[in-house]
Design a protein around this motif. Structure first.
Motif, mmCIF file in Angstrom:
data_model
loop_
_atom_site.group_PDB
_atom_site.id
_atom_site.type_symbol
_atom_site.label_atom_id
_atom_site.label_comp_id
_atom_site.label_asym_id
_atom_site.label_seq_id
_atom_site.Cartn_x
_atom_site.Cartn_y
_atom_site.Cartn_z
ATOM 1 N N LEU A 1 92.257 53.240 -3.440
ATOM 2 C CA LEU A 1 92.052 54.252 -2.408
ATOM 3 C C LEU A 1 92.981 54.050 -1.211
ATOM 4 N N SER B 1 87.324 57.808 -5.410
ATOM 5 C CA SER B 1 86.114 57.874 -4.582
ATOM 6 C C SER B 1 84.879 58.108 -5.439
ATOM 7 N N ASP C 1 81.516 58.205 -0.313
ATOM 8 C CA ASP C 1 82.476 58.348 -1.409
ATOM 9 C C ASP C 1 82.205 59.603 -2.227
ATOM 10 N N SER D 1 84.673 63.021 -2.708
ATOM 11 C CA SER D 1 85.269 63.340 -4.005
ATOM 12 C C SER D 1 85.102 64.807 -4.394
#
Length: 666
Positions: free
Chosen positions: A248, A268, A287, A291
Motif C-alpha cells: 500500500l 486495502s 481499509d 477499497s
C-alpha cells in the motif's frame, strides 16, 4: 484480593514478602547510585553462550525464573511471578524518523534516552520467562562486537501468543531505557510495546524514489500483494499484514494512483480481511471503505459487496450497530438475494433493539454460553444512566429516569475480559513502591487491554478517561506515524482500580487464575455498603438491577465488596480500590465495640457454614428453628438504637435468604 474467608486466598510469608520488598528497594538504590554512568561492555561470546543456554533450559521447562515467588493459601499454594510497579514513565510519542540515532556504546545507566532511537539486531536465541522475555542484541553493522541485553516486560507477546522478540530479526527502540534487572544485570528495558518497532528481514522497504516510474512501482506493489496472499494462505497473518502494508505504501503513491488505482483498492480489501482476523477492527473498517469502487459492472459490485461485508463486520464487533446496519444495507442493495447479509441484518436489528430498550433475552443468552464460547453476542444498554459529578467521590453514575426496584438499570458488554481457563490469564504478586503494598494483580487483563487498544486506537480515549492513580502526560490518546501509543502504566492503574471478576461461570478457578474484566460504563458506578443496585454476570455481560426504587437524578451505587466483616471489608476496599468507605453503615459499624464485631463475625461464619451444609428445599421444621435462632443471635449483636431503619445488617444476609426460601416438609 480475596478476603480472609475466601478459600482461594493467596498469602505470602513475612520472609517472602520482605524478600520481594528488599529486591525491589535494592534495585532502586543501585540504579540511583549509577544514574548516568557509562555502560560497561560485555564479552559477546560469553553473553551469547549464556543466552543460548538459558533459552534451551526455558524450552525444556528447567530454566530458573527470577520473577517467580513462592506463595501459600487455602485452595492455592505454589508460585506466581512477582513484579514491581510504581515507577511509571511515559511512552515515546515521537515518530522513528524524528528521533536521533544512537549506538549501544552511547547508553548510560538508568537513563531514558529521550529524543533518541537505537537500531539493533538479534544476536542470540530468545529466553521466554513467565512475565518477560529477553535476548542479546548488537548494533546492526557490528559483526561479533558490542552486545547488550534487551528485555520486554509483561507485554511480551502479540497475536497468537507469538513472542515479540522472536517475531523479528531486528528492532528500533524508541527512547531506550537502560537500567538494571532485579538481579542487578544491565538491560535495555521495554515496558511500552509502542516503544519497540519490529524490523522483519522478510519485509522489504516500500519507499519510492522520486524518479521511479509507474511500471516499476506497479511491479513492486504487485510483488507485495502476491507475498501477502501467500502468507495469508499459510495463515501467517502478521506477515500477510506486513506485506500488504508495504504494498500500500507503494500503491498509494501518486505515480501509481494516476495509472492503476485498482491495485491500491485490492491491497486495502485484502488487508481488511486480515485485519478482521487480527481483531484490528478500526483499520479493517478503514481499509474496507477505502477499497470501494462504486461502479455498476458486476465485478465491481462483487468486490464492493465484499468490502461492505468487511466494514460491517468490523463495525458490528466494535459495537457500532447503526453503522454496521448501514454497511450491510449497502451490501444488500448490491446483492438483493444474499442470505448472509439478510441474516446479519436480522442480528443487527436485535442488537439495536437491545441497545435502545435493554430488552435482553437473558435466558436465551445463558443457554448459548459455554466454556468454549464464554462471550455473549449482545448490545450494551445505558440509556437509563449518565455520568456526573458525585459528592466527595469524583465522578459517578446517575439515573436519567425513575427506576423501579428489580428493574434493569443497565447492561454492559465487557470491553475486555480474560477468563481463568484461557491462556491470556496471568496473575502476579505486584509490589507498589508508591504505597509499599503487595497485591495479587490480574496482570493478564492489563496485557489484553493494552493489546486491544493498540489494535483499535479509537477505544483508547474511552479507557484512559477512567480513574487511575497515575495520569501520565494527561493525554487521553496519542499516536505517531509508527502507530498508536499506549501508556501501559496508566492501563495497569486503571485496571487495578476499575476491574471486576465475573466469577466461576465456566469451571473451577481460584485467586491464581480468577476471571477478570473491564466494563467501562459500569466503572463509573461508585461503591456504597448501602447500595441501591446489584450486579450479576451473564457471561461477559454485566447486568445491573435496582434493589430499591431509584429516582431520576439519584446516584447509583453498588457494593464493591460485600463482606459482613467490617475490618476485612475496609481492608479490601483500601487495598484494591484505594479508599476507605465512610458510608452511614460503616460509620455505625466503626463505632461498635471490637469484641461485639468479633462475636458477630463468628456467628456469621457459623451461619455461612449452616447455609452451605443445609439445603433449604424441604427443610425440616427443626432445621428451620435452628436457622431462626442463629439469625436472632446475629441480630442481637446489632444495637437497635444505632442501627436504625434503612441500615442493612450484612451478617444476617445469607441466613435470612435461606429462611426466606426454606419450606418445612409436609
Amino acid at each position: 484480593m480475596a478476603s480472609q474467608h475466601d478459600g482461594n486466598t493467596i498469602f505470602l510469608s513475612e520472609q517472602e514478602a520482605e524478600r520481594i520488598r528488599n529486591t525491589v528497594r535494592n534495585r532502586v538504590k543501585e540504579c540511583s547510585a549509577r544514574v548516568g554512568h557509562e555502560r560497561e561492555p560485555r564479552d559477546s561470546q560469553e553473553a551469547i553462550r549464556q543466552a543460548t543456554g538459558a533459552s534451551l533450559l526455558a524450552d525444556m521447562g528447567g530454566a530458573p525464573d527470577p520473577d517467580i515467588t513462592q506463595t501459600n493459601g487455602r485452595g492455592h499454594g505454589g508460585t506466581l511471578p512477582a513484579l514491581a510497579v510504581g515507577q511509571p514513565y511515559p511512552p515515546c510519542a515521537i515518530s522513528v524518523q524524528d528521533l536521533q540515532p544512537m549506538k549501544l556504546a552511547d547508553l548510560r545507566m538508568d537513563t531514558h534516552h529521550r529524543g533518541c532511537k537505537l537500531t539493533v539486531k538479534r544476536a542470540s536465541p530468545v529466553v521466554p520467562l513467565t512475565a518477560r522475555s529477553w535476548t542479546m542484541v548488537q548494533d546492526p553493522d557490528d559483526a561479533g562486537g558490542d552486545i547488550e541485553r534487551l528485555e520486554i516486560c509483561l507485554h511480551k507477546s502479540g497475536y497468537g501468543d507469538e513472542d515479540v522478540l522472536e517475531s523479528a530479526s531486528g528492532f528500533v527502540i524508541k527512547e531506550p531505557y537502560f537500567t538494571l534487572t532485579d538481579q542487578g544485570e544491565a538491560t535495555i528495558r521495554i515496558d511500552h510495546p509502542s516503544d519497540l518497532v519490529l524490523c522483519r528481514k522478510d519485509i522489504a522497504s516500500g519507499s519510492l524514489a522520486e524518479d521511479m516510474d509507474a511500471t516499476t512501482a506497479e511491479k513492486m506493489a504487485r510483488s507485495c500483494k502476491d507475498k501477502g496472499n501467500a502468507a495469508l494462505a499459510k495463515q501467517d497473518l502478521q506477515l500477510a499484514h506486513a506485506h500488504y502494508t508495504e504494498g500500500l505504501k507503494v500503491a498509494q503513491q501518486k505515480v501509481l494512483l494516476d495509472t492503476n488505482a485498482d491495485l491500491a483498492r485490492d491491497l486495502s480489501r485484502n488487508r481488511a480481511h486480515v485485519n478482521l482476523l487480527l481483531d484490528r477492527l478500526d483499520e479493517a473498517k478503514t481499509d474496507a471503505t477505502a477499497s470501494l469502487i462504486g461502479k455498476d459492472d458486476q465485478r465491481s459490485k462483487d468486490l464492493d459487496s465484499k468490502a461492505f461485508f468487511r466494514a460491517g463486520s468490523a463495525a458490528y464487533s466494535l459495537g457500532e450497530y447503526q453503522e454496521a446496519k448501514d454497511f450491510f444495507d449497502e451490501r444488500l442493495k448490491l446483492m438483493p438475494d444474499n442470505k448472509e447479509a439478510t441474516a446479519f441484518l436480522k442480528r443487527i436489528r436485535r442488537r439495536l433493539h437491545e441497545q435502545e430498550t435493554g430488552s435482553h433475552d437473558l435466558k436465551k443468552i445463558r443457554a448459548g454460553l459455554s466454556r468454549a464460547r464464554p462471550r455473549v453476542d449482545a448490545a450494551t444498554f445505558t440509556r437509563n444512566t449518565r455520568v456526573g459529578e458525585s459528592t466527595r467521590r469524583g465522578r459517578g453514575l446517575f439515573a436519567t429516569r425513575d427506576i423501579a426496584a428489580g428493574e434493569i438499570v443497565m447492561c454492559e458488554k465487557a470491553f475486555c475480559v480474560v477468563w481463568g481457563h484461557e491462556s491470556a490469564a496471568l496473575t502476579a504478586m505486584t509490589y507498589d513502591l508508591r504505597d509499599d503494598r503487595i497485591r495479587v494483580s490480574p496482570v493478564g487483563l492489563s496485557k489484553s487491554i493494552v493489546q486491544k487498544l493498540l489494535s483499535n486506537p479509537s477505544q483508547i480515549e474511552r479507557v484512559m478517561d477512567l480513574h487511575g492513580d497515575y495520569q501520565g502526560d494527561g493525554k487521553a490518546a496519542s499516536s505517531t506515524e509508527d502507530g498508536p501509543v499506549v501508556d501501559t502504566f496508566r492501563v495497569h492503574d486503571i485496571m487495578s482500580r476499575n476491574a471486576f471478576g465475573p466469577g466461576s461461570q465456566f469451571g473451577e478457578e481460584g485467586a491464581s487464575n480468577a476471571s477478570t474484566g473491564l466494563w467501562i460504563w459500569a466503572a463509573y458506578i461508585n461503591h456504597s455498603c448501602i447500595a441501591n443496585a446489584k450486579k450479576e454476570y451473564v457471561g461477559d455481560l454485566m447486568v445491573i438491577r435496582a434493589t430499591q426504587a431509584i429516582a431520576s437524578g439519584e446516584e447509583i451505587f453498588h457494593a464493591y465488596d460485600e463482606s459482613s466483616d467490617y475490618e476485612a471489608r475496609q481492608k479490601a476496599l483500601m487495598t484494591t480500590w484505594g479508599f476507605e468507605c465512610n458510608c452511614a453503615l460503616c460509620a455505625v459499624e466503626k463505632g461498635d465495640d471490637p469484641a461485639v464485631r468479633k462475636k458477630r463475625q463468628e456467628l456469621a461464619d457459623e451461619a455461612d457454614a449452616f447455609v452451605a451444609r443445609e439445603p433449604w428445599t424441604n427443610a425440616k421444621r427443626l432445621t428451620i428453628v435452628k436457622a431462626q435462632r442463629l439469625a436472632r443471635s446475629i441480630d442481637d449483636t446489632y444495637d437497635g438504637k444505632r442501627y436504625k431503619s434503612g441500615l442493612p445488617r450484612l451478617a444476617t444476609r445469607r441466613i435470612q435468604e435461606w429462611l426466606a426460601n426454606a419450606t418445612p416438609r409436609r
